[in-house]
Design a protein around this motif. Structure first.
Motif, short mmCIF file in Angstrom:
data_model
loop_
_atom_site.label_atom_id
_atom_site.label_comp_id
_atom_site.label_asym_id
_atom_site.label_seq_id
_atom_site.Cartn_x
_atom_site.Cartn_y
_atom_site.Cartn_z
N TYR A 277 -10.93 2.37 41.94
CA TYR A 277 -10.19 1.92 42.93
C TYR A 277 -9.64 3.12 43.66
O TYR A 277 -9.23 4.18 43.04
N SER A 278 -9.26 2.72 44.97
CA SER A 278 -8.46 3.73 45.91
C SER A 278 -7.10 3.48 45.70
O SER A 278 -6.42 2.81 44.78
N ASP B 272 -19.85 5.86 42.73
CA ASP B 272 -18.89 6.65 43.55
C ASP B 272 -19.22 8.13 43.42
O ASP B 272 -18.99 8.66 42.25
N ILE C 141 -14.59 7.41 47.31
CA ILE C 141 -12.94 6.82 47.00
C ILE C 141 -12.10 8.11 47.16
O ILE C 141 -10.84 7.96 47.73
#
Length: 258
Positions: A96-97, A230, A234
């Protein structure tokens, strides 16, 4: 476009290349009208996505699905997702950012059926309208079917508020952007539902009330991607968000009264 391909797109992109900005698929939950047809993206969400895209030098290509399907595609590593709430299982699978924006979660009732509200215990025995496939936090999710029951429906504000007016549910949960009050949301609902009330008929014999205390006071909205997809995406988004938030803070200070 995921993993290395998306990272490469972000690496070569920049604000000056906006005219030929790479397109980046972005999974988001749908917003529907009473007939189940897509509604335009809310202006607040569009503003956030446009700001981040401009900062990254890309164009987000929204792919809207019901939340359960959007989550499945995100977990499969098919694309970035925006607005999917954090849960323990999702945190293990998704990176998650930082928060892109903040919301408060409010409880909406009929004006003739309000009740004191200070927390989840006050929902005991009630039927709460929620969006199918969406999470309202671990405490709320753990109480579903035990403390209260939920009426899971499509992501249509009009449909859910109509069911409230028809007394099919006791309350509706609605998000409101940070900085806006319960009264702001109440006024927004009143304007939104005014043309719909005649079709409801005799049951539309009350107004809408937003209980004065929100259920959640700081519900962040985040970008996320499958951890095995990722490649620095992110981190790039976090840097973009930091720049955006700094500019906003600088602007607030500049216009603040001395």
């Amino acid at each position: 476009m995921t993993g290395l391909l998306l990272a490469a797109a972000l690496a070569c992109a920049g604000p000056a290349r906006a005219a030929s900005a790479p397109k980046v698929p972005l999974l988001i939950g749908d917003t529907l009208d009473e007939q189940g047809k897509p509604r335009p993206m809310p202006a607040v969400k569009r503003k956030v996505l446009d700001a981040v895209a401009q900062e990254l030098g890309v164009t987000f290509e929204p792919r809207t699905y019901p939340w359960a399907r959007a989550e499945r595609h995100a977990l499969n590593g098919e694309a970035l997702v925006f607005g999917l709430p954090k849960t323990a299982d999702r945190l293990r699978a998704l990176h998650y950012s930082d928060p892109a924006t903040h919301n408060s979660l409010w409880v909406v009732t009929r004006s003739d059926a309000t009740f004191p509200f200070n927390g989840l215990e006050d929902l005991r025995g009630k039927t709460i309208s929620t969006v199918r496939g969406y999470s309202y936090g671990p405490e709320f999710d753990a109480a579903r079917g035990k403390l209260f029951r939920t009426d899971d429906d499509i992501s249509s504000r009009g449909t859910r508020l109509t069911r409230l007016m028809l007394k099919r549910v006791d309350a509706v949960l609605l998000f409101q952007p940070e900085g806006l009050t319960a009264k702001d949301l109440e006024n927004s609902i009143r304007l939104f539902m005014a043309p719909r009330l005649p079709a409801i008929g005799a049951a539309a014999n009350a107004g809408f009330s937003v209980l004065p205390k929100p259920l959640i006071t700081d519900s962040g909205q985040f970008f996320a991607i499958a951890r095995d997809r990722d490649d620095g995406i992110i981190d790039r988004i976090n840097l973009a968000l930091a720049r955006i938030h700094k500019r906003e803070e600088d602007a607030r200070r500049q216009h603040a009264p001395n």
